[in-house]
Design a protein around this motif. Structure first.
Motif, PDB file in Angstrom:
ATOM      1  N   GLY A  36       1.001  -1.097  -0.040  1.00 36.17           N
ATOM      2  CA  GLY A  36      -0.037   0.013   0.184  1.00 36.17           C
ATOM      3  C   GLY A  36       1.005   1.242  -0.124  1.00 36.17           C
ATOM      4  N   ALA A  37       0.922   1.928  -1.279  1.00 34.89           N
ATOM      5  CA  ALA A  37       1.636   3.279  -1.158  1.00 34.89           C
ATOM      6  C   ALA A  37       0.977   4.407  -1.250  1.00 34.89           C
ATOM      7  N   GLY A  38       1.762   5.395  -0.199  1.00 37.70           N
ATOM      8  CA  GLY A  38       0.828   6.576  -0.220  1.00 37.70           C
ATOM      9  C   GLY A  38       2.206   7.901  -0.744  1.00 37.70           C
ATOM     10  N   ALA A  39       1.619   8.871  -0.634  1.00 42.61           N
ATOM     11  CA  ALA A  39       2.631  10.234  -0.992  1.00 42.61           C
ATOM     12  C   ALA A  39       3.692   9.920  -0.264  1.00 42.61           C
ATOM     13  N   GLY A  40       4.011   9.678   0.917  1.00 41.40           N
ATOM     14  CA  GLY A  40       5.259   9.462   1.437  1.00 41.40           C
ATOM     15  C   GLY A  40       6.305   8.658   0.733  1.00 41.40           C
ATOM     16  N   LEU A  41       5.780   7.637   0.103  1.00 43.82           N
ATOM     17  CA  LEU A  41       6.811   6.913  -0.595  1.00 43.82           C
ATOM     18  C   LEU A  41       7.523   7.628  -1.945  1.00 43.82           C
ATOM     19  N   SER A  42       6.439   8.441  -2.680  1.00 42.47           N
ATOM     20  CA  SER A  42       7.019   9.209  -3.751  1.00 42.47           C
ATOM     21  C   SER A  42       8.015  10.415  -3.021  1.00 42.47           C
ATOM     22  N   THR A  43       7.665  11.135  -2.038  1.00 44.95           N
ATOM     23  CA  THR A  43       8.207  12.020  -1.412  1.00 44.95           C
ATOM     24  C   THR A  43       9.826  11.485  -1.160  1.00 44.95           C
ATOM     25  N   ALA A  44       9.821  10.257  -0.501  1.00 44.23           N
ATOM     26  CA  ALA A  44      11.044   9.497  -0.027  1.00 44.23           C
ATOM     27  C   ALA A  44      11.718   9.278  -1.230  1.00 44.23           C
ATOM     28  N   ALA A  45      11.270   9.258  -2.515  1.00 46.14           N
ATOM     29  CA  ALA A  45      12.199   8.890  -3.665  1.00 46.14           C
ATOM     30  C   ALA A  45      12.724  10.127  -4.295  1.00 46.14           C
ATOM     31  N   GLY A  46      12.164  11.212  -3.788  1.00 44.80           N
ATOM     32  CA  GLY A  46      12.469  12.664  -4.381  1.00 44.80           C
ATOM     33  C   GLY A  46      11.587  13.467  -5.136  1.00 44.80           C
ATOM     34  N   MET A  47      10.265  12.890  -5.170  1.00 38.87           N
ATOM     35  CA  MET A  47       9.277  13.255  -6.140  1.00 38.87           C
ATOM     36  C   MET A  47       8.633  14.641  -5.183  1.00 38.87           C
ATOM     37  N   THR A  48       9.450  15.357  -4.629  1.00 43.71           N
ATOM     38  CA  THR A  48       8.895  16.652  -4.029  1.00 43.71           C
ATOM     39  C   THR A  48       8.292  17.663  -4.825  1.00 43.71           C
ATOM     40  N   TYR A  49       7.398  18.507  -4.162  1.00 45.56           N
ATOM     41  CA  TYR A  49       6.721  19.372  -4.802  1.00 45.56           C
ATOM     42  C   TYR A  49       7.103  20.767  -4.347  1.00 45.56           C
ATOM     43  N   SER A  50       8.300  20.806  -3.808  1.00 43.66           N
ATOM     44  CA  SER A  50       8.892  22.059  -3.554  1.00 43.66           C
ATOM     45  C   SER A  50      10.435  22.056  -3.871  1.00 43.66           C
ATOM     46  N   GLY A  51      11.172  23.113  -3.468  1.00 39.29           N
ATOM     47  CA  GLY A  51      12.702  22.772  -3.461  1.00 39.29           C
ATOM     48  C   GLY A  51      13.243  22.826  -4.952  1.00 39.29           C
ATOM     49  N   LYS A  52      14.288  22.024  -5.196  1.00 39.01           N
ATOM     50  CA  LYS A  52      15.022  22.218  -6.430  1.00 39.01           C
ATOM     51  C   LYS A  52      13.994  21.993  -7.857  1.00 39.01           C
ATOM     52  N   LEU A 249       3.592   1.896   2.689  1.00 43.33           N
ATOM     53  CA  LEU A 249       4.990   2.733   2.734  1.00 43.33           C
ATOM     54  C   LEU A 249       4.311   4.022   2.422  1.00 43.33           C
ATOM     55  N   GLY A 250       4.506   4.930   3.437  1.00 46.89           N
ATOM     56  CA  GLY A 250       4.310   6.381   3.142  1.00 46.89           C
ATOM     57  C   GLY A 250       2.840   6.673   3.210  1.00 46.89           C
ATOM     58  N   VAL A 251       1.980   6.157   3.971  1.00 42.91           N
ATOM     59  CA  VAL A 251       0.592   6.302   4.076  1.00 42.91           C
ATOM     60  C   VAL A 251       0.387   6.963   5.143  1.00 42.91           C
ATOM     61  N   GLY A 252      -0.541   8.227   4.984  1.00 41.94           N
ATOM     62  CA  GLY A 252      -0.908   8.809   6.070  1.00 41.94           C
ATOM     63  C   GLY A 252      -2.464   8.928   6.552  1.00 41.94           C
ATOM     64  N   MET A 253      -2.845  10.110   7.014  1.00 41.33           N
ATOM     65  CA  MET A 253      -4.344   9.943   7.524  1.00 41.33           C
ATOM     66  C   MET A 253      -5.094  10.892   6.731  1.00 41.33           C
ATOM     67  N   ASN A 254      -4.839  11.178   5.433  1.00 41.05           N
ATOM     68  CA  ASN A 254      -5.561  11.995   4.372  1.00 41.05           C
ATOM     69  C   ASN A 254      -6.871  11.153   3.998  1.00 41.05           C
ATOM     70  N   THR A 255      -6.496  10.038   3.618  1.00 39.23           N
ATOM     71  CA  THR A 255      -7.488   9.097   2.826  1.00 39.23           C
ATOM     72  C   THR A 255      -7.195   7.548   3.443  1.00 39.23           C
ATOM     73  N   PRO A 256      -7.141   7.422   4.846  1.00 36.94           N
ATOM     74  CA  PRO A 256      -7.184   6.307   5.438  1.00 36.94           C
ATOM     75  C   PRO A 256      -7.845   5.160   5.013  1.00 36.94           C
ATOM     76  N   VAL A 257      -9.292   5.275   4.289  1.00 35.48           N
ATOM     77  CA  VAL A 257     -10.127   4.181   4.029  1.00 35.48           C
ATOM     78  C   VAL A 257      -9.615   3.616   2.895  1.00 35.48           C
ATOM     79  N   ILE A 258      -8.759   4.089   2.106  1.00 35.40           N
ATOM     80  CA  ILE A 258      -8.231   3.448   0.805  1.00 35.40           C
ATOM     81  C   ILE A 258      -7.170   2.217   0.995  1.00 35.40           C
ATOM     82  N   ILE A 259      -6.384   2.510   2.094  1.00 32.69           N
ATOM     83  CA  ILE A 259      -5.223   1.612   2.232  1.00 32.69           C
ATOM     84  C   ILE A 259      -5.011   1.076   3.816  1.00 32.69           C
TER      85      ILE A 259
END
Length: 313
Positions: A36-52, A249-259
């Motif tokens: 089950g993969a959430g936004a935290g997985l892509s963030t950990a992979a460097g797919m950030t929405y800010s910065g460089k 992996l990287g699943v928060g509480m924004n949409t917990p009903v999915i994963i």
């Protein structure tokens, strides 16, 4: 009651259970792995929405409108459709047609490629498929940056957008580097608008187009979505009595009903199942499955590299 783990050098402990070593054992012995993969997985992979990444592709929008990250820019009321599609073509390109700048997704694939696995994800960046995961073992529940849909949800179809996005990137003045990736030109000057002819129009009803991203009840669940959903449900239905690892992996509480909530329930219902959560700052599990859970309050990339090291020993 939730058990929330403290950060402990990248591994949290449940007494003798817990930690990367225990997760390694579960991965090796599981009959099946449900990721089950959430936004935290892509963030950990460097797919950030800010910065460089943001600065490289959106500095002009930041200067003109004060937009400070890609997420907030997605809600900005641009004055024209020409400017809005200049923004969105860049947004789609950098988050759908470029690979994550790290080893997170390839390492995850190496860990499960010889297992009976399936991926359920709320991410819309296509990084699993780009890393080589079997597309028939992926269910993107919330959409795909690579698809358009009509603003009229009665048109129950989606449309691949690669050709249109690439055309808009080129029209703004982005150039391909030696690796074939669109980047700003040497003088850093690009247009913040696209011509009327490049603004996407639905080929079926002539309506304006929008992204196939679940943000309200107009989201289109097309035939491909329903096929992937059925594959996932069939996979889950055949796990009764098996030693299943539910790896979150990287699943928060924004949409917990999915994963999150389904993983907790499925672990509780199957005495042979095990639940593992890796999420920096948000690793937790209910008391009723605590004896069959591992919660790692740690960086996902570091955990995956350690698991791969143990696998290859």
């Amino acid at each position: 009651m939730l058990y929330i783990m403290d950060r402990m050098s990248g591994a949290a402990q449940f007494g003798e259970k817990g930690g990367v070593g225990a997760l390694h054992e579960q991965l090796q012995t599981a009959d099946a792995v449900v990721i089950g993969a959430g936004a935290g997985l892509s963030t950990a992979a460097g797919m950030t929405y800010s910065g460089k990444r943001f600065d490289e592709y959106f500095s002009d929008f930041a200067e003109k409108y004060g937009i400070r990250d890609m997420y907030s820019g997605g809600f900005f009321p641009f004055p024209t459709e020409n400017e809005r599609w200049a923004w969105w073509s860049r947004m789609i390109y950098v988050n759908r047609y470029t690979k994550a700048p790290s080893d997170v997704y390839p390492n995850l694939l190496k860990l499960v490629q010889d297992k009976n696995y399936f991926v359920l994800t709320t991410n819309v960046d296509h990084q699993f498929q780009m890393a080589g995961f079997d597309k028939d073992r992926l269910f993107y529940t919330q959409g795909d940056y690579g698809l358009f849909q009509s603003v009229n949800p009665a048109v129950r179809k989606t449309y691949d957008n690669a050709e249109q996005v690439m055309a808009m990137m080129a029209a703004q003045g982005f150039v391909k580097n030696a690796a074939g990736v669109f980047v700003p030109p040497e003088d850093q000057t690009v247009a913040m608008t696209v011509a009327d002819a490049l603004i996407p129009v639905c080929p079926d009803d002539g309506s304006a187009m929008t992204m196939n991203l679940r943000c309200d009840d107009t989201f289109v669940e097309d035939d491909g979505w329903h096929t992937a959903c059925q594959r996932y449900n069939d996979f889950i239905d055949h796990l009764d009595g098996q030693h299943v690892l539910y790896l979150e992996l990287g699943v928060g509480m924004n949409t917990p009903v999915i994963i999150k909530y389904p993983f907790w329930r499925q672990t509780a219902e199957n005495p042979q199942a095990f639940y593992a959560a890796v999420n920096l700052g948000e690793a937790a599990c209910p008391e009723r499955i605590a004896d069959r859970s591992i919660c790692l309050n740690a960086d996902i990339g570091a955990v995956l590299r350690e698991l791969l090291y143990r696998k290859d020993k």
